[in-house]
Structures are given as C-alpha cells and as structure tokens.
Design an enzyme around this catalytic site. Structure first.
Site, mmCIF file in Angstrom:
data_model
loop_
_atom_site.group_PDB
_atom_site.id
_atom_site.type_symbol
_atom_site.label_atom_id
_atom_site.label_comp_id
_atom_site.label_asym_id
_atom_site.label_seq_id
_atom_site.Cartn_x
_atom_site.Cartn_y
_atom_site.Cartn_z
ATOM 1 C CD GLU A 6 0.148 6.866 5.765
ATOM 2 O OE1 GLU A 6 1.262 6.880 6.301
ATOM 3 O OE2 GLU A 6 -0.405 5.817 5.384
ATOM 4 C CB CYS A 43 -3.082 0.151 -2.488
ATOM 5 S SG CYS A 43 -3.101 1.839 -3.091
ATOM 6 C CG ASN A 44 -9.516 0.345 -2.532
ATOM 7 O OD1 ASN A 44 -10.464 -0.349 -2.877
ATOM 8 N ND2 ASN A 44 -9.068 0.350 -1.290
ATOM 9 C CB THR A 45 -4.930 4.475 -5.272
ATOM 10 O OG1 THR A 45 -5.771 5.052 -4.250
ATOM 11 C CG2 THR A 45 -4.533 5.531 -6.260
ATOM 12 C CB CYS A 90 -9.385 4.475 0.505
ATOM 13 S SG CYS A 90 -7.743 4.977 1.063
ATOM 14 C CB THR A 91 -6.547 -0.292 2.348
ATOM 15 O OG1 THR A 91 -5.440 0.459 1.806
ATOM 16 C CG2 THR A 91 -7.015 -1.307 1.323
ATOM 17 C CG HIS A 92 -4.929 5.036 4.296
ATOM 18 N ND1 HIS A 92 -4.408 4.529 3.138
ATOM 19 C CD2 HIS A 92 -3.878 5.541 5.004
ATOM 20 C CE1 HIS A 92 -3.086 4.727 3.134
ATOM 21 N NE2 HIS A 92 -2.753 5.338 4.255
ATOM 22 N N GLY A 97 -3.246 8.928 -3.959
ATOM 23 C CA GLY A 97 -4.588 9.195 -4.481
ATOM 24 C C GLY A 97 -4.759 10.279 -5.516
ATOM 25 C CG ASP A 102 -1.789 1.216 1.346
ATOM 26 O OD1 ASP A 102 -2.430 1.559 0.332
ATOM 27 O OD2 ASP A 102 -1.850 1.854 2.418
ATOM 28 C CB SER A 103 0.208 4.818 -0.501
ATOM 29 O OG SER A 103 -0.935 4.901 0.327
HETATM 30 N N1 DGL Z 1 -4.772 3.109 0.845
HETATM 31 C C1 DGL Z 1 -4.776 3.448 -0.520
HETATM 32 C C2 DGL Z 1 -6.050 3.093 -1.231
HETATM 33 O O1 DGL Z 1 -6.631 2.079 -0.852
HETATM 34 C C3 DGL Z 1 -4.009 4.631 -0.995
HETATM 35 C C4 DGL Z 1 -4.427 5.945 -0.511
HETATM 36 C C5 DGL Z 1 -3.468 7.064 -0.911
HETATM 37 O O2 DGL Z 1 -2.277 6.892 -0.755
HETATM 38 O O3 DGL Z 1 -3.957 8.102 -1.379
HETATM 39 O O4 DGL Z 1 -6.483 3.728 -2.141
#
Ligand code: DGL
Length: 271
Positions: free
Chosen positions: A156, A77-79, A188-190, A47, A14-15
């Site tokens: 973050e 990471c969805n992105t 988004c996994t965050h 993102g 992930d990011s």
């Molecule tokens: N956690 C990520 C996602 O699922 C990335 C979010 C990001 O870095 O902007 O999209």
C-alpha cells in the site's frame, strides 16, 4: 432479465489496491463489462481484523454497490472472501463471489506433487479457507498456509521490490519451501505486485498461482448462468475509495488505469 440489467456494472472491492490485480484479469476476460471498484483505503489492512468487523465492512460495501446499481459483486479480497462472504452472500440480493475457490482450482490444476503452499493474511490463514477449498477438490493434497502480515502495508505504501520487501518475503517463504511445495498460491490480491521477487525467491520448480485469472473466468461462468453477461461496455469504469483519492490514483496509474478516483463515506451504507 432485461437488457438494462445486463448493462449494469460489476462491483469489485478490496481493502486497497490489491483488487486491481483482479480488475486487470476482468478486463482481459470480460472486456465488455463495466466495473465499479471500491478500495477501503481508510481501513486497510483488513488482514488482522476481527471477523465481525470484516462482515460489517462487507455489508457497507455491498450496500454501496447496490445503490450504484451493481448486477454482480466480486470480493477481490481473500480476507473478506474467507471471513465475511459466507455470511454476507446469504444476505445480499445481488449475487456475490469471492476468489478462494478460484485460487484452489488453479493450484489443483497445476500441482504434481500435491504439496501446495499458501501465502495469505492472518485472517485468511486462520480461517483455513484454502486448505478446505483445496481438499474439497483434491483430498490427498497437503496444504501449508503461511501468514505474511508485513506485506500489505508495504505494498500500500508503494513498495514493489528491493530489500524492504525481500527481507520479509524470505522469512515467510522459507517455511513453505522447507515443506517442499511445488505450487504456491498468492492468497492475497496484493501479492501479485511482488510477483517478480516471489518468483525469484521460490525458483522455477515452484508454480506460482495468482487466483485472479481463474476468478475472472469463474465470474464469466456465473454471469452466463445468471443471464447477466453484457453485450457491450455501457460506459466507463469508476473507482471509489474510503480514504483520500490521490495515493490510490498513483497506484492505479502504475497499473495503467488513469480514471479519476472519488472518495465515498462508506459507513453511510449497509445492505
Ligand atoms: N488484498 C486483501 C486480501 O486479498 C486484503 C489484505 C489486507 O488488507 O490485509 O486478503
């Protein structure tokens, strides 16, 4: 496939800290699998980045995981799943999966009104990956996607609740609630870090779907099909980041992971 290959780790990336919400489910569904995690903390957030750049980052990460001997890779990471995976999965000889199909499946299985909201990054929302994935499963569903660009930097930085996150959350959720959604995908996994605040704001009539559980089950199915399921955990998980390890370690500890975190020069790698 030999026993040795089955014992190799799964690479999860992930990011930043977001993918740890997927690792949590992987530990529940696949406790016998060893995980190497990479958080691209020097380049978070993903993102708002151009697609070409996200493809380059994913190639580097896949290259790093190959060097580490990964048998399977999950873009947690969805992105990246939306923007890079369709290209990079074709190039990689290590099998790769993302989280979007799992999220779509989770939402379609719980929606009654077939009115589904998606929170995601700018890149994920602009790709319309969730709309396409949901409609493939349920062509009659209405899908409303909302970009939430201010959330990842807050998460973050360690913010999980309070006015600092609830202010932007209200703003992002209002247009989705106005569409009378009955299901909300955390695209988004965050965002599962904000689950309590999100549930409080959408109320009990809206089902909140975290794609991570369905993604862990999809990983189990894929590993089974590939003959790559491990019989027993062959060592400790390892965590790597492209930025400085200390703040990532602090976030990981909050989720109950106390492993040491190592820095990696990710730009040295590619597929
Ligand atoms: N956690 C990520 C996602 O699922 C990335 C979010 C990001 O870095 O902007 O999209």
């Amino acid at each position: 496939m030999g026993e040795e290959t089955k014992d190799r780790p799964i690479g999860v990336y992930d990011s930043g800290v977001g993918g740890l919400t997927v690792v949590r489910w992987l530990h529940q569904v696949l406790p016998q699998e060893r995980i190497i995690y990479f958080g691209d903390t020097a380049r978070v957030p993903y993102g708002g980045r151009p697609r070409e750049e996200l493809i380059r980052f994913s190639r580097q990460i896949v290259g790093f995981f190959r060097k580490q001997g990964a048998k399977f890779i999950i873009a947690a990471c969805n992105t990246s799943s939306a923007a890079a995976l369709p290209v990079v999965a074709e190039e990689s000889d290590v099998p790769l999966m993302g989280v979007i199909r799992a999220g779509a499946r989770g939402a379609v299985s719980v929606t009654k009104a077939k009115r589904i909201g998606v929170m995601g990054t700018q890149v994920t929302v602009e790709s319309r990956a969730y709309t396409l994935a949901v409609k493939e499963l349920e062509p009659d569903a209405a899908v409303y996607e909302q970009a939430c660009p201010r959330l990842v930097p807050l998460i973050e930085a360690g913010h999980r609740d309070g006015e600092l996150v609830e202010g932007p959350l209200k703003e992002y959720l209002q247009p989705l609630l106005a569409r009378e959604i009955d299901t909300l995908i955390l695209g988004c996994t965050h965002y599962p870090y904000l689950l309590a605040s999100i549930k409080g704001l959408v109320g009990s009539d809206v089902e909140v779907v975290d794609p991570a559980e369905a993604a862990a089950r999809e990983a189990e199915d894929r590993l089974k099909d590939l003959g790559l399921l491990s019989g027993k955990k062959a060592g400790e998980d390892l965590f790597f980041v492209s930025g400085e390890p200390e703040s990532f370690h602090a976030a990981a500890v909050q989720l109950g992971y106390n492993q040491s975190v190592e820095h990696v020069e990710i730009e040295r790698y590619t597929i």
